[in-house]
Scaffold this motif. Structure first.
Motif, PDB file in Angstrom:
ATOM      1  N   LYS A   1       0.808  -1.225   0.000  1.00 37.80           N
ATOM      2  CA  LYS A   1       0.000   0.000   0.000  1.00 37.80           C
ATOM      3  C   LYS A   1       0.834   1.264   0.000  1.00 37.80           C
ATOM      4  CE  LYS A   1      -3.998   2.146   2.182  1.00 37.80           C
ATOM      5  NZ  LYS A   1      -5.075   2.012   3.186  1.00 37.80           N
ATOM      6  N   TYR A   2       1.967   1.249   0.743  1.00 38.70           N
ATOM      7  CA  TYR A   2       2.736   2.483   0.894  1.00 38.70           C
ATOM      8  C   TYR A   2       4.172   2.388   0.355  1.00 38.70           C
ATOM      9  CZ  TYR A   2      -0.979   3.512   4.296  1.00 38.70           C
ATOM     10  OH  TYR A   2      -2.185   3.714   4.913  1.00 38.70           O
ATOM     11  N   THR A   3       4.674   1.170   0.140  1.00 39.87           N
ATOM     12  CA  THR A   3       6.085   0.843  -0.160  1.00 39.87           C
ATOM     13  C   THR A   3       6.922   0.944   1.118  1.00 39.87           C
ATOM     14  OG1 THR A   3       7.075   3.015  -0.695  1.00 39.87           O
ATOM     15  CG2 THR A   3       5.821   1.892  -2.442  1.00 39.87           C
ATOM     16  N   LEU A   4       8.012   0.193   1.150  1.00 45.08           N
ATOM     17  CA  LEU A   4       8.864   0.151   2.341  1.00 45.08           C
ATOM     18  C   LEU A   4       9.759   1.383   2.460  1.00 45.08           C
ATOM     19  CD1 LEU A   4       9.889  -3.620   2.494  1.00 45.08           C
ATOM     20  CD2 LEU A   4       8.107  -2.434   3.780  1.00 45.08           C
ATOM     21  N   GLU A   5       9.830   2.206   1.407  1.00 45.02           N
ATOM     22  CA  GLU A   5      10.620   3.435   1.478  1.00 45.02           C
ATOM     23  C   GLU A   5       9.839   4.578   2.106  1.00 45.02           C
ATOM     24  OE1 GLU A   5      10.555   1.521  -1.400  1.00 45.02           O
ATOM     25  OE2 GLU A   5      12.479   0.654  -0.781  1.00 45.02           O
ATOM     26  N   SER A   6       8.533   4.394   2.298  1.00 44.35           N
ATOM     27  CA  SER A   6       7.676   5.436   2.863  1.00 44.35           C
ATOM     28  C   SER A   6       7.830   5.488   4.386  1.00 44.35           C
ATOM     29  CB  SER A   6       6.219   5.136   2.522  1.00 44.35           C
ATOM     30  OG  SER A   6       5.812   3.923   3.165  1.00 44.35           O
ATOM     31  N   PRO A   7       7.327   6.554   5.035  1.00 46.55           N
ATOM     32  CA  PRO A   7       7.346   6.591   6.504  1.00 46.55           C
ATOM     33  C   PRO A   7       6.618   5.393   7.118  1.00 46.55           C
ATOM     34  CG  PRO A   7       6.838   8.762   5.637  1.00 46.55           C
ATOM     35  CD  PRO A   7       6.827   7.822   4.458  1.00 46.55           C
ATOM     36  N   GLU A   8       5.485   4.996   6.498  1.00 49.15           N
ATOM     37  CA  GLU A   8       4.752   3.827   6.988  1.00 49.15           C
ATOM     38  C   GLU A   8       5.604   2.568   6.870  1.00 49.15           C
ATOM     39  OE1 GLU A   8       1.755   6.814   5.451  1.00 49.15           O
ATOM     40  OE2 GLU A   8       3.675   5.993   4.769  1.00 49.15           O
ATOM     41  N   GLY A   9       6.353   2.477   5.765  1.00 52.82           N
ATOM     42  CA  GLY A   9       7.242   1.328   5.563  1.00 52.82           C
ATOM     43  C   GLY A   9       8.346   1.282   6.592  1.00 52.82           C
ATOM     44  N   ARG A  10       8.920   2.446   6.909  1.00 55.78           N
ATOM     45  CA  ARG A  10       9.961   2.492   7.940  1.00 55.78           C
ATOM     46  C   ARG A  10       9.405   2.063   9.295  1.00 55.78           C
ATOM     47  NH1 ARG A  10      11.296   7.264   5.127  1.00 55.78           N
ATOM     48  NH2 ARG A  10      10.276   8.593   6.674  1.00 55.78           N
ATOM     49  N   GLY A  11       8.138   2.413   9.540  1.00 53.21           N
ATOM     50  CA  GLY A  11       7.517   2.034  10.804  1.00 53.21           C
ATOM     51  C   GLY A  11       7.361   0.532  10.949  1.00 53.21           C
ATOM     52  N   VAL A  12       6.871  -0.129   9.891  1.00 56.49           N
ATOM     53  CA  VAL A  12       6.640  -1.569   9.985  1.00 56.49           C
ATOM     54  C   VAL A  12       7.960  -2.335   9.989  1.00 56.49           C
ATOM     55  CG1 VAL A  12       6.412  -2.080   7.499  1.00 56.49           C
ATOM     56  CG2 VAL A  12       5.161  -3.455   9.163  1.00 56.49           C
ATOM     57  N   ILE A  13       8.956  -1.835   9.215  1.00 55.45           N
ATOM     58  CA  ILE A  13      10.271  -2.489   9.211  1.00 55.45           C
ATOM     59  C   ILE A  13      10.908  -2.406  10.594  1.00 55.45           C
ATOM     60  CG2 ILE A  13      12.643  -2.118   8.457  1.00 55.45           C
ATOM     61  CD1 ILE A  13      11.250  -3.825   6.523  1.00 55.45           C
ATOM     62  N   SER A  14      10.795  -1.239  11.217  1.00 58.25           N
ATOM     63  CA  SER A  14      11.368  -1.061  12.557  1.00 58.25           C
ATOM     64  C   SER A  14      10.750  -2.030  13.544  1.00 58.25           C
ATOM     65  CB  SER A  14      11.150   0.379  13.037  1.00 58.25           C
ATOM     66  OG  SER A  14      11.793   1.293  12.188  1.00 58.25           O
ATOM     67  N   LEU A  15       9.423  -2.160  13.483  1.00 53.20           N
ATOM     68  CA  LEU A  15       8.744  -3.066  14.410  1.00 53.20           C
ATOM     69  C   LEU A  15       9.095  -4.515  14.113  1.00 53.20           C
ATOM     70  CD1 LEU A  15       6.736  -2.687  16.781  1.00 53.20           C
ATOM     71  CD2 LEU A  15       4.956  -3.471  15.230  1.00 53.20           C
ATOM     72  N   TYR A  16       9.258  -4.836  12.825  1.00 57.63           N
ATOM     73  CA  TYR A  16       9.634  -6.201  12.446  1.00 57.63           C
ATOM     74  C   TYR A  16      10.982  -6.573  13.049  1.00 57.63           C
ATOM     75  CZ  TYR A  16      10.342 -10.326   9.527  1.00 57.63           C
ATOM     76  OH  TYR A  16      10.556 -11.606   9.100  1.00 57.63           O
ATOM     77  N   VAL A  17      11.932  -5.653  12.937  1.00 57.01           N
ATOM     78  CA  VAL A  17      13.275  -5.904  13.471  1.00 57.01           C
ATOM     79  C   VAL A  17      13.232  -6.025  14.995  1.00 57.01           C
ATOM     80  CG1 VAL A  17      15.578  -4.920  13.755  1.00 57.01           C
ATOM     81  CG2 VAL A  17      14.440  -4.808  11.531  1.00 57.01           C
ATOM     82  N   ILE A  18      12.534  -5.111  15.645  1.00 60.14           N
ATOM     83  CA  ILE A  18      12.438  -5.142  17.111  1.00 60.14           C
ATOM     84  C   ILE A  18      11.763  -6.424  17.578  1.00 60.14           C
ATOM     85  CG2 ILE A  18      11.315  -4.062  19.103  1.00 60.14           C
ATOM     86  CD1 ILE A  18      11.767  -1.356  17.670  1.00 60.14           C
ATOM     87  N   GLY A  19      10.686  -6.815  16.875  1.00 56.92           N
ATOM     88  CA  GLY A  19       9.990  -8.047  17.242  1.00 56.92           C
ATOM     89  C   GLY A  19      10.864  -9.273  17.085  1.00 56.92           C
ATOM     90  N   THR A  20      11.656  -9.286  16.005  1.00 48.94           N
ATOM     91  CA  THR A  20      12.557 -10.421  15.770  1.00 48.94           C
ATOM     92  C   THR A  20      13.627 -10.505  16.850  1.00 48.94           C
ATOM     93  OG1 THR A  20      12.193 -10.262  13.377  1.00 48.94           O
ATOM     94  CG2 THR A  20      14.145 -11.459  14.114  1.00 48.94           C
ATOM     95  N   LEU A  21      14.160  -9.340  17.251  1.00 50.92           N
ATOM     96  CA  LEU A  21      15.259  -9.327  18.216  1.00 50.92           C
ATOM     97  C   LEU A  21      14.784  -9.547  19.648  1.00 50.92           C
ATOM     98  CD1 LEU A  21      17.399  -6.361  16.845  1.00 50.92           C
ATOM     99  CD2 LEU A  21      17.790  -8.808  16.539  1.00 50.92           C
ATOM    100  N   PHE A  22      13.677  -8.896  20.024  1.00 48.33           N
ATOM    101  CA  PHE A  22      13.286  -8.887  21.433  1.00 48.33           C
ATOM    102  C   PHE A  22      11.966  -9.597  21.729  1.00 48.33           C
ATOM    103  CE2 PHE A  22      15.803  -4.983  20.748  1.00 48.33           C
ATOM    104  CZ  PHE A  22      16.872  -5.280  21.573  1.00 48.33           C
TER     105      PHE A  22
END
Length: 263
Positions: A150-171
């Motif tokens: 819907k927004y692409t991963l380069e968008s602010p929304e994309g940065r938000g979901v990528i950040s949460l994905y990484v945090i969820g994977t790590l912690f």
């Protein structure tokens, strides 16, 4: 290139072997016993070795952007055998699961919690469009796919979901490994905790259910069956909940909280 990939595969196998050698470790805090799974140690080892001052020589090649992108891209294929395992855990307990099937359905309403509670907090701490990607759900594969389309991963929304994905994977795995047995010590039924383990993340579900099995080994079959059934339903029904309920509700709440944003 091939040499670097071989180093990468050998590194992964070495980390897995080290984590398995450590095994399940339990420690007591007051009246609570917390079990740490090999998966937690594997994540911790990989995180420590990725620190900039250690990432030199072979480690620099192992943690190259190409290898990291490869691991992220094909993560879903690694999870397929785990999904097959879910089915084998559910089948023997199918009658018992069907008797409380309505509970699993109602549990899906919990997917709206990230929007109702997480979005206002994200806005409060200063996030804007990033909050949409970060609070649509737990930021796993389903949310990642929806936001990227819907927004692409380069968008602010994309940065938000990528950040949460990484945090969820790590912690996320560490959190679930600790939180599930703590709730068990507060008197919550193990069946309810097993159901709650299926949040849409295979690693988090495995961590929570395994720590519950370690605490209540005589209920292993029930715990794994309930957790697996919940995970399957969350992965399937949760997609529709996200698209038809969470996403529209999120837009309404976001516009109410951030009046100046016209997007």
């Amino acid at each position: 290139m091939v040499k670097n990939f071989v180093y990468f595969v050998l590194f992964v196998l070495a980390v897995i072997a080290a984590a398995e050698l450590i095994g399940i470790q339990s420690f007591t805090i007051g009246s609570m016993t917390i079990s740490m799974l090999p998966l937690v140690f594997a994540i911790a080892i990989a995180m420590i070795l990725a620190l900039p001052f250690l990432r030199k020589g072979i480690l620099k090649k192992i943690y190259s952007k190409k290898n990291v992108d490869f691991a992220s891209k094909y993560l879903i294929f690694i999870m397929l055998p785990l999904m097959a395992r879910y089915g084998s855990d559910v089948a023997p307990q199918i009658r018992e699961i069907l008797q409380v099937g309505w509970v699993f359905i109602i549990q899906e309403i919990g997917n709206l919690g990230t929007v109702l509670f997480g979005l206002p907090i994200a806005i409060l701490i200063g996030l804007r469009r990033e909050a949409i990607g970060a609070t649509l759900g737990l930021g796993r594969e389903g949310e990642l796919a929806y936001i990227s389309e819907k927004y692409t991963l380069e968008s602010p929304e994309g940065r938000g979901v990528i950040s949460l994905y990484v945090i969820g994977t790590l912690f996320g795995t560490m959190f679930f490994s600790i939180f599930a047995p703590i709730l068990l010590d507060f008197g919550i039924r193990v069946e309810a905790l097993a159901m709650a383990s299926g949040v849409g993340s295979g690693s988090m579900m495995s961590a929570a259910s395994a720590t519950l099995v370690a605490r209540v080994p005589e209920m292993e079959n029930t715990i794994l069956a309930y957790a697996s059934a919940s995970q399957l339903l969350t992965s399937f029904i949760g997609t529709f909940t996200m698209v038809f309920l969470a996403a529209p509700l999120q837009q309404v709440v976001y516009k109410f909280l951030v009046r100046g944003d016209k997007k």
